[in-house]
Scaffold this motif. Structure first.
Motif: not given
Length: 293
Positions: A90-108
């Motif tokens: 876009x003009x002088x920029x490059x743009x990357x749009x990704x799905x949003x990942x909601x954060x969960x619990x880092x359990x065992x």
């Protein structure tokens, strides 16, 4: 975020995600990106995306190559990656749009699943080390010219380009180069033959997420087919992952007996990257490693 970029992102999301062109976007700058401007995008109906923006001239095809890496990982069905919504200049920029990942619990359970899934990714192989195209490791270009031999690939495509860059910057000298050359002679004994493994390539603690269902998600890849110790080594570089991760990985793909040696050697590459990007504070760790071997 300027009004112009906001308007352009609305048009991009209208094309790629069916967003109403008249609907305002909430665009919030977020941290965590070392070279990119990063944003959380939300609509009034609570649809959400993650967006990166960078200079298209300074880092040519940075996001195109990231999209290709994500696609390669996604095609394996071994481990989740975010869906790419849009990748445009876009003009002088490059743009990357990704799905949003909601954060969960880092359990065992999360860590065990992560170790198992990374082992599955590393079982995916190719006839040679490298990749059919070049990409980036952070802010630096990464050469992936193929080789049938890991040690040859590691020396010529990983260590030597970074050493040459560091010497040119005055961060290493020719005595350091001679120590590296002595190290090269030991590498065949340190790395017995293993098939190439599909790697994330930059697997430090900032390049994965835990989603709402406690599944690992890989982000910001620097993919190629390499030695699996590259990924495992990087997990230890800034503090290490949790014990269940390593136990699960080793259950599904046992470590070689000298894996700690392999990991130390493999971490020379990201340490050299950091030396070239951030300066002398990384030199001591590099010289300590090459002197040990």
């Amino acid at each position: 975020m300027s009004l112009g970029i906001s308007s352009t992102l609305t048009e991009v999301l209208a094309r790629s995600a069916g967003v109403d062109i008249a609907s305002p976007l909430q665009i919030r700058a977020i941290g965590g990106g070392s070279i990119n401007a990063t944003y959380h995008i939300t609509t009034s109906s609570n649809r959400q995306w993650f967006c990166k923006i960078n200079d298209a001239g300074r880092f040519p095809d940075l996001f195109v190559l990231e999209r290709q890496g994500l696609a390669l990982l996604e095609a394996t069905n071994a481990i989740r990656v975010p869906r790419v919504i849009a990748c445009e200049n876009i003009d002088q920029d490059q743009v990357l749009v990704l799905e949003w990942i909601g954060e969960g619990l880092r359990t065992n359970v999360f860590w065990q699943r992560f170790g198992e899934q990374l082992a599955a990714l590393h079982r995916i192989t190719a006839p040679s080390f490298g990749l059919e195209h070049q990409n980036y490791m952070g802010a630096l270009p990464q050469s992936n010219t193929r080789s049938p031999d890991w040690v040859d690939f590691f020396i010529h495509q990983r260590l030597q380009p970074q050493i040459s860059l560091a010497i040119g910057k005055g961060l290493l000298d020719h005595r350091d180069l001679q120590q590296f050359q002595r190290l090269y002679k030991a590498l065949d004994n340190i790395f017995p033959k293993e098939p190439p493994a599909l790697l994330h390539g930059d697997l430090w603690s900032g390049n994965f997420l835990c989603d709402e269902h406690n599944h690992p998600v890989l982000i910001d890849p620097a993919v190629y087919y390499g030695h699996r110790s590259v990924d495992l080594a990087m997990t230890t570089l800034f503090g290490g992952f949790e014990r269940p991760f390593y136990e699960a990985y080793a259950h599904h793909y046992p470590f070689p007996e000298n894996h700690r040696e392999q990991w130390e050697i493999c971490n020379l590459y990201p340490l050299l990257i950091h030396l070239n990007l951030f300066g002398q504070s990384y030199r001591g760790n590099i010289l300590h490693t090459i002197q040990r071997f």
